[in-house]
Design an enzyme around this catalytic site. Structure first.
Site, PDB file in Angstrom:
ATOM      1  N   ASP A  37       0.878  -1.152   0.000  1.00  0.00           N
ATOM      2  CA  ASP A  37       0.000   0.000   0.000  1.00  0.00           C
ATOM      3  C   ASP A  37       0.928   1.217   0.000  1.00  0.00           C
ATOM      4  OD1 ASP A  37      -2.318   1.523   0.106  1.00  0.00           O
ATOM      5  OD2 ASP A  37      -3.183   0.382   1.755  1.00  0.00           O
ATOM      6  N   ALA A  38       0.391   2.394  -0.117  1.00  0.00           N
ATOM      7  CA  ALA A  38       1.206   3.605  -0.221  1.00  0.00           C
ATOM      8  C   ALA A  38       2.243   3.651   0.897  1.00  0.00           C
ATOM      9  CB  ALA A  38       0.317   4.842  -0.179  1.00  0.00           C
TER      10      ALA A  38
END
Length: 192
Positions: free
Chosen positions: A168-169
């Site tokens: 994820d980011a």
């Protein structure tokens, strides 16, 4: 009605392909085990692992008709606590047996269905990290993104996933709250 999940996948596939993309960060296979979870409560198919697996498979079938690669998310499973990984490290506090019967069932089913990639969430899974590393101390648990026990031992070996793992980011506080991003990104690569 899982036919709607299939149709949603078809539409998303056509729209994504029309924009020139060939990869979707979907389906979301998290479970709404805690309705107060701010990250998942409005984005998941539900809390029943059988229903979530059925809908996720149908979504995957529909979107695959457009030739897209899918990244199911957020491994090892969001929706248990009340934290949002965008602003804090989330914790999946289920026991190994509970996880196997819920999130594990969904992930294993999607792996068997042929999903090509997976997005890891900035979510700790203490029970499994402890299973694979019995000497770990409570203050040493890590988000799955940087945990060898979760990405390699659980995902790659136990579940048999051989696809691409993407994080994820990496600027989310669920990860960067654990250290410097410049150090955590290489740790994610080393974890699997």
């Amino acid at each position: 009605d899982s036919s709607y999940a299939y149709k949603m996948g078809q539409i998303c596939g056509k729209e994504t392909r029309a924009m020139g993309s060939n990869w979707a960060f979907a389906p979301i296979v998290d479970l709404t085990l805690n309705w107060r979870n701010p990250a998942i409560s409005t984005r998941a198919f539900g809390k029943d692992p059988d229903l979530v697996l059925e809908f996720a498979k149908e979504y995957f079938r529909g979107i695959s008709e457009s030739g897209l690669v899918c990244a199911m998310k957020h491994f090892p499973g969001d929706g248990v606590d009340e934290r949002d990984p965008h602003v804090a490290t989330s914790i999946n506090s289920l026991s190994c047996d509970e996880w196997d019967a819920t999130y594990g069932k969904v992930y294993r089913g999607m792996i068997d269905a042929g999903v090509q990639s997976l997005m890891t969430g900035h979510i700790m899974l203490p029970a499994y990290q402890k299973k694979y590393n019995p000497s770990i101390k409570d203050d040493e648990y890590l988000p799955a993104t940087v945990s060898k026990e979760i990405l390699t031992d659980l995902l790659r070996i136990q579940l048999g996933f051989n696809g691409l793992i993407v994080t994820d980011a990496s600027h989310m506080i669920g990860l960067t709250g654990r250290g410097k991003r410049s150090e955590l990104v290489p740790q994610a690569i080393m974890a699997g």
